[in-house]
Motif scaffolding. Structure first.
Motif, mmCIF file in Angstrom:
data_model
loop_
_atom_site.group_PDB
_atom_site.id
_atom_site.type_symbol
_atom_site.label_atom_id
_atom_site.label_comp_id
_atom_site.label_asym_id
_atom_site.label_seq_id
_atom_site.Cartn_x
_atom_site.Cartn_y
_atom_site.Cartn_z
ATOM 1 N N LEU A 115 16.148 6.301 -29.632
ATOM 2 C CA LEU A 115 16.666 4.760 -29.259
ATOM 3 C C LEU A 115 16.134 4.178 -28.102
ATOM 4 O O LEU A 115 16.040 3.076 -28.022
ATOM 5 N N SER A 116 15.914 5.047 -27.066
ATOM 6 C CA SER A 116 15.556 4.974 -25.712
ATOM 7 C C SER A 116 14.240 4.107 -25.543
ATOM 8 O O SER A 116 13.616 3.470 -24.859
ATOM 9 N N LEU A 117 13.254 4.493 -26.716
ATOM 10 C CA LEU A 117 11.943 4.208 -27.062
ATOM 11 C C LEU A 117 12.016 2.584 -27.178
ATOM 12 O O LEU A 117 11.105 1.866 -26.858
ATOM 13 N N LEU A 118 13.049 2.315 -27.446
ATOM 14 C CA LEU A 118 13.114 0.503 -27.543
ATOM 15 C C LEU A 118 13.062 -0.181 -26.350
ATOM 16 O O LEU A 118 12.955 -1.144 -26.077
ATOM 17 N N LEU A 119 13.615 0.628 -25.325
ATOM 18 C CA LEU A 119 13.693 0.107 -24.002
ATOM 19 C C LEU A 119 12.708 0.606 -23.113
ATOM 20 O O LEU A 119 12.249 -0.145 -22.048
ATOM 21 N N ASN A 120 12.179 1.801 -23.427
ATOM 22 C CA ASN A 120 11.098 2.574 -22.260
ATOM 23 C C ASN A 120 10.258 3.176 -23.276
ATOM 24 O O ASN A 120 10.686 4.224 -23.860
ATOM 25 N N PRO A 121 8.916 2.934 -23.355
ATOM 26 C CA PRO A 121 8.072 3.633 -24.317
ATOM 27 C C PRO A 121 7.622 4.832 -24.078
ATOM 28 O O PRO A 121 6.666 5.529 -24.721
ATOM 29 N N ALA A 122 8.005 5.379 -22.935
ATOM 30 C CA ALA A 122 7.592 6.816 -22.449
ATOM 31 C C ALA A 122 8.422 7.752 -22.634
ATOM 32 O O ALA A 122 9.534 7.930 -22.592
ATOM 33 N N TRP A 123 7.760 8.991 -23.575
ATOM 34 C CA TRP A 123 8.652 9.905 -23.905
ATOM 35 C C TRP A 123 9.146 10.849 -22.725
ATOM 36 O O TRP A 123 10.129 11.506 -22.689
ATOM 37 N N ARG A 124 8.372 10.851 -21.719
ATOM 38 C CA ARG A 124 8.951 11.709 -20.148
ATOM 39 C C ARG A 124 10.197 11.274 -19.802
ATOM 40 O O ARG A 124 11.044 11.929 -19.787
ATOM 41 N N GLN A 125 10.420 9.886 -19.940
ATOM 42 C CA GLN A 125 11.356 9.066 -19.377
ATOM 43 C C GLN A 125 12.814 9.234 -20.560
ATOM 44 O O GLN A 125 13.793 9.385 -19.950
ATOM 45 N N ALA A 126 12.157 9.392 -21.877
ATOM 46 C CA ALA A 126 13.434 9.497 -22.964
ATOM 47 C C ALA A 126 13.812 10.814 -22.600
ATOM 48 O O ALA A 126 15.022 11.041 -22.805
ATOM 49 N N ALA A 178 20.404 7.896 -11.499
ATOM 50 C CA ALA A 178 19.460 8.417 -10.599
ATOM 51 C C ALA A 178 18.824 9.745 -10.902
ATOM 52 O O ALA A 178 17.427 9.885 -10.539
ATOM 53 N N ALA A 179 19.722 10.533 -11.648
ATOM 54 C CA ALA A 179 18.663 11.937 -12.072
ATOM 55 C C ALA A 179 18.013 11.642 -13.083
ATOM 56 O O ALA A 179 16.718 12.382 -13.027
ATOM 57 N N SER A 180 18.173 10.668 -14.035
ATOM 58 C CA SER A 180 17.264 10.585 -14.883
ATOM 59 C C SER A 180 15.772 9.872 -14.505
ATOM 60 O O SER A 180 14.872 10.245 -14.918
ATOM 61 N N VAL A 181 16.076 8.934 -13.597
ATOM 62 C CA VAL A 181 14.772 8.496 -12.981
ATOM 63 C C VAL A 181 14.043 9.608 -12.000
ATOM 64 O O VAL A 181 12.694 9.720 -12.420
ATOM 65 N N ALA A 182 14.909 10.342 -11.382
ATOM 66 C CA ALA A 182 14.105 11.416 -10.583
ATOM 67 C C ALA A 182 13.479 12.390 -11.530
ATOM 68 O O ALA A 182 12.506 12.892 -11.221
ATOM 69 N N LEU A 183 14.230 12.769 -12.690
ATOM 70 C CA LEU A 183 13.555 13.880 -13.557
ATOM 71 C C LEU A 183 12.099 13.197 -14.139
ATOM 72 O O LEU A 183 11.135 14.049 -14.146
ATOM 73 N N ALA A 184 12.304 12.026 -14.489
ATOM 74 C CA ALA A 184 10.959 11.308 -15.123
ATOM 75 C C ALA A 184 10.034 11.288 -14.132
ATOM 76 O O ALA A 184 8.853 11.354 -14.363
ATOM 77 N N ALA A 185 10.333 10.937 -12.806
ATOM 78 C CA ALA A 185 9.006 10.641 -11.903
ATOM 79 C C ALA A 185 8.798 12.273 -11.196
ATOM 80 O O ALA A 185 7.864 12.261 -10.148
ATOM 81 N N GLY A 186 9.751 13.356 -11.433
ATOM 82 C CA GLY A 186 9.338 14.594 -10.782
ATOM 83 C C GLY A 186 9.532 14.601 -9.345
ATOM 84 O O GLY A 186 8.970 15.438 -8.803
#
Length: 219
Positions: A115-126, A178-186
Protein backbone atom coordinates in the motif's frame (compact mmCIF):
# COMPACT_ATOMS: atom_id res chain seq x y z
CA UNK A 1 -4.06 -17.21 29.48
CA UNK A 2 -3.31 -19.27 26.38
CA UNK A 3 -7.04 -19.83 25.84
CA UNK A 4 -7.66 -16.11 26.34
CA UNK A 5 -5.02 -15.27 23.73
CA UNK A 6 -6.52 -17.69 21.20
CA UNK A 7 -10.07 -16.54 21.93
CA UNK A 8 -9.19 -12.88 21.38
CA UNK A 9 -7.41 -13.66 18.12
CA UNK A 10 -10.44 -15.60 16.86
CA UNK A 11 -12.72 -12.74 17.91
CA UNK A 12 -10.53 -10.30 16.01
CA UNK A 13 -10.44 -12.26 12.73
CA UNK A 14 -14.05 -13.37 12.62
CA UNK A 15 -16.48 -11.65 10.26
CA UNK A 16 -17.23 -8.18 11.53
CA UNK A 17 -14.27 -8.27 13.91
CA UNK A 18 -11.73 -5.54 14.53
CA UNK A 19 -9.38 -6.76 11.80
CA UNK A 20 -11.94 -6.22 9.04
CA UNK A 21 -12.79 -2.70 10.16
CA UNK A 22 -9.18 -1.65 10.73
CA UNK A 23 -7.83 -3.17 7.52
CA UNK A 24 -10.63 -1.70 5.40
CA UNK A 25 -10.07 1.73 6.93
CA UNK A 26 -6.29 1.48 6.43
CA UNK A 27 -6.61 0.49 2.78
CA UNK A 28 -9.27 3.11 2.04
CA UNK A 29 -7.40 6.11 3.42
CA UNK A 30 -4.15 5.14 1.71
CA UNK A 31 -5.88 4.68 -1.66
CA UNK A 32 -7.61 8.05 -1.29
CA UNK A 33 -4.49 9.94 -0.20
CA UNK A 34 -2.99 10.41 -3.71
CA UNK A 35 -6.28 11.94 -4.84
CA UNK A 36 -6.03 14.49 -2.02
CA UNK A 37 -2.30 15.24 -2.35
CA UNK A 38 -1.98 15.05 -6.11
CA UNK A 39 0.39 13.02 -8.26
CA UNK A 40 3.62 14.83 -7.37
CA UNK A 41 5.98 11.93 -6.59
CA UNK A 42 8.30 14.16 -4.53
CA UNK A 43 5.46 15.38 -2.35
CA UNK A 44 4.10 11.85 -1.92
CA UNK A 45 7.55 10.55 -1.02
CA UNK A 46 8.02 13.26 1.61
CA UNK A 47 4.55 12.92 3.11
CA UNK A 48 4.37 9.12 2.83
CA UNK A 49 6.01 8.01 6.12
CA UNK A 50 4.08 10.49 8.24
CA UNK A 51 0.78 9.68 6.56
CA UNK A 52 1.27 5.92 6.86
CA UNK A 53 2.11 6.22 10.54
CA UNK A 54 -0.90 8.46 11.18
CA UNK A 55 -3.23 6.12 9.30
CA UNK A 56 -1.78 3.15 11.18
CA UNK A 57 -2.44 4.95 14.47
CA UNK A 58 -6.10 5.49 13.61
CA UNK A 59 -6.48 1.91 12.40
CA UNK A 60 -4.90 0.50 15.59
CA UNK A 61 -7.21 2.58 17.80
CA UNK A 62 -10.30 1.25 16.01
CA UNK A 63 -11.84 -1.44 18.16
CA UNK A 64 -9.53 -0.87 21.13
CA UNK A 65 -12.40 0.63 23.11
CA UNK A 66 -13.88 -2.90 23.28
CA UNK A 67 -10.65 -4.58 24.38
CA UNK A 68 -12.09 -5.46 27.79
CA UNK A 69 -15.80 -5.41 26.95
CA UNK A 70 -16.11 -9.15 26.23
CA UNK A 71 -14.49 -10.04 29.55
CA UNK A 72 -16.70 -7.53 31.33
CA UNK A 73 -19.84 -8.93 29.71
CA UNK A 74 -19.07 -12.60 30.47
CA UNK A 75 -18.01 -11.82 34.04
CA UNK A 76 -14.41 -13.05 33.77
CA UNK A 77 -13.05 -9.56 34.38
CA UNK A 78 -15.13 -9.19 37.54
CA UNK A 79 -13.83 -12.54 38.82
CA UNK A 80 -10.20 -11.46 38.38
CA UNK A 81 -10.91 -8.09 39.97
CA UNK A 82 -12.72 -9.72 42.91
CA UNK A 83 -9.76 -12.05 43.49
CA UNK A 84 -7.57 -9.02 44.04
CA UNK A 85 -4.63 -10.66 42.22
CA UNK A 86 -2.91 -7.70 40.58
CA UNK A 87 -0.32 -9.92 38.85
CA UNK A 88 -3.02 -11.99 37.11
CA UNK A 89 -4.81 -8.83 36.06
CA UNK A 90 -1.60 -7.36 34.63
CA UNK A 91 -0.83 -10.58 32.72
CA UNK A 92 -4.39 -10.59 31.37
CA UNK A 93 -3.94 -7.06 30.03
CA UNK A 94 -0.60 -8.05 28.47
CA UNK A 95 -2.11 -11.13 26.81
CA UNK A 96 -5.11 -9.25 25.46
CA UNK A 97 -2.89 -6.45 24.14
CA UNK A 98 -0.67 -9.00 22.40
CA UNK A 99 -3.70 -10.73 20.89
CA UNK A 100 -5.03 -7.39 19.61
CA UNK A 101 -1.66 -6.63 18.01
CA UNK A 102 -1.42 -10.05 16.34
CA UNK A 103 -5.01 -10.16 15.09
CA UNK A 104 -5.52 -6.51 14.15
CA UNK A 105 -2.20 -4.69 13.75
CA UNK A 106 -0.04 -7.39 12.17
CA UNK A 107 -2.28 -7.65 9.06
CA UNK A 108 -1.97 -3.87 8.63
CA UNK A 109 1.81 -4.13 8.78
CA UNK A 110 1.74 -6.98 6.26
CA UNK A 111 -0.28 -4.82 3.86
CA UNK A 112 1.81 -1.67 4.43
CA UNK A 113 4.69 -2.43 1.98
CA UNK A 114 2.35 -2.81 -0.98
CA UNK A 115 0.00 0.00 0.00
CA UNK A 116 2.86 2.39 0.70
CA UNK A 117 3.89 2.16 -2.96
CA UNK A 118 0.84 4.32 -3.71
CA UNK A 119 2.56 7.11 -1.77
CA UNK A 120 6.23 6.26 -2.31
CA UNK A 121 7.37 4.13 -5.27
CA UNK A 122 10.69 3.01 -3.71
CA UNK A 123 10.83 -0.46 -2.17
CA UNK A 124 13.63 0.63 0.17
CA UNK A 125 11.38 3.24 1.78
CA UNK A 126 8.51 0.73 1.96
CA UNK A 127 10.73 -1.79 3.75
CA UNK A 128 12.00 0.88 6.16
CA UNK A 129 8.47 1.99 6.95
CA UNK A 130 7.38 -1.61 7.59
CA UNK A 131 10.30 -2.17 9.97
CA UNK A 132 9.45 0.97 11.93
CA UNK A 133 5.80 -0.12 12.19
CA UNK A 134 6.84 -3.53 13.55
CA UNK A 135 8.93 -1.87 16.25
CA UNK A 136 6.58 0.98 17.10
CA UNK A 137 2.98 -0.21 16.84
CA UNK A 138 3.21 -2.42 19.97
CA UNK A 139 3.74 0.79 21.96
CA UNK A 140 0.52 2.23 20.51
CA UNK A 141 -1.31 -0.96 21.46
CA UNK A 142 -0.09 -0.84 25.06
CA UNK A 143 -0.97 2.85 25.36
CA UNK A 144 -4.37 2.13 23.84
CA UNK A 145 -4.91 -0.64 26.39
CA UNK A 146 -4.54 1.95 29.13
CA UNK A 147 -7.17 4.13 27.46
CA UNK A 148 -9.44 1.10 27.00
CA UNK A 149 -9.12 0.31 30.70
CA UNK A 150 -10.02 3.87 31.68
CA UNK A 151 -13.11 3.81 29.44
CA UNK A 152 -14.11 0.17 30.11
CA UNK A 153 -17.15 1.23 32.13
CA UNK A 154 -18.55 3.29 29.25
CA UNK A 155 -20.82 1.76 26.56
CA UNK A 156 -18.80 3.26 23.73
CA UNK A 157 -15.71 5.15 24.80
CA UNK A 158 -13.90 5.30 21.48
CA UNK A 159 -13.72 9.09 21.17
CA UNK A 160 -12.75 9.55 24.81
CA UNK A 161 -10.13 6.81 24.47
CA UNK A 162 -8.51 8.64 21.54
CA UNK A 163 -8.47 11.93 23.47
CA UNK A 164 -6.86 10.26 26.49
CA UNK A 165 -4.09 8.39 24.69
CA UNK A 166 -3.12 10.77 21.88
CA UNK A 167 -0.73 12.86 24.03
CA UNK A 168 1.18 9.68 24.93
CA UNK A 169 1.18 8.41 21.34
CA UNK A 170 2.58 11.60 19.76
CA UNK A 171 6.24 10.72 20.61
CA UNK A 172 5.74 7.26 19.08
CA UNK A 173 4.49 8.83 15.84
CA UNK A 174 7.37 11.33 15.75
CA UNK A 175 10.11 8.75 16.30
CA UNK A 176 8.33 6.19 14.11
CA UNK A 177 8.30 8.58 11.16
CA UNK A 178 11.88 9.67 11.83
CA UNK A 179 13.03 6.05 12.14
CA UNK A 180 11.49 5.07 8.80
CA UNK A 181 13.19 8.03 7.08
CA UNK A 182 16.52 7.27 8.74
CA UNK A 183 16.37 3.58 7.80
CA UNK A 184 15.54 4.41 4.19
CA UNK A 185 18.38 6.93 3.95
CA UNK A 186 20.87 4.77 5.84
CA UNK A 187 21.71 7.65 8.18
CA UNK A 188 21.97 7.79 11.99
CA UNK A 189 19.65 5.28 13.66
CA UNK A 190 19.01 7.18 16.90
CA UNK A 191 15.27 7.59 16.10
CA UNK A 192 15.02 3.80 15.74
CA UNK A 193 16.61 3.29 19.15
CA UNK A 194 14.24 5.82 20.72
CA UNK A 195 11.29 4.07 19.07
CA UNK A 196 12.40 0.69 20.40
CA UNK A 197 12.91 2.23 23.85
CA UNK A 198 9.36 3.62 23.81
CA UNK A 199 7.97 0.20 22.91
CA UNK A 200 9.91 -1.50 25.69
CA UNK A 201 8.91 1.19 28.20
CA UNK A 202 5.20 1.02 27.42
CA UNK A 203 5.40 -2.77 27.20
CA UNK A 204 6.52 -2.78 30.83
CA UNK A 205 4.45 0.12 32.18
CA UNK A 206 1.33 -0.08 30.00
CA UNK A 207 -0.16 -3.39 31.24
CA UNK A 208 0.42 -2.48 34.89
CA UNK A 209 -1.09 0.98 34.41
CA UNK A 210 -4.09 -0.52 32.58
CA UNK A 211 -4.55 -3.06 35.40
CA UNK A 212 -4.56 -0.22 37.95
CA UNK A 213 -7.10 1.65 35.81
CA UNK A 214 -9.37 -1.40 35.69
CA UNK A 215 -9.23 -1.73 39.47
CA UNK A 216 -9.95 2.00 39.87
CA UNK A 217 -12.92 2.02 37.48
CA UNK A 218 -14.37 -1.09 39.13
CA UNK A 219 -14.47 0.52 42.57
Amino acid sequence: MKNLFIRDIKAGIKAGGAIGTSLLFFISVIILSPFALGTDKTLLAQAGPGLLWFFALLAVLLGLDRLFQTDKEDGSLDIILAAGDFSSLTVMVLVKSAAHWVSTVLPLIAAAPVLSLLLNPAWRQAAALTASLVLGTPAITFIGALGAALTAALPRGGVLLAVLVLPLIIPVIIFGTAASVALAAGTALQPLYFLLALTLFFGLVGPAAAALALKFTAE
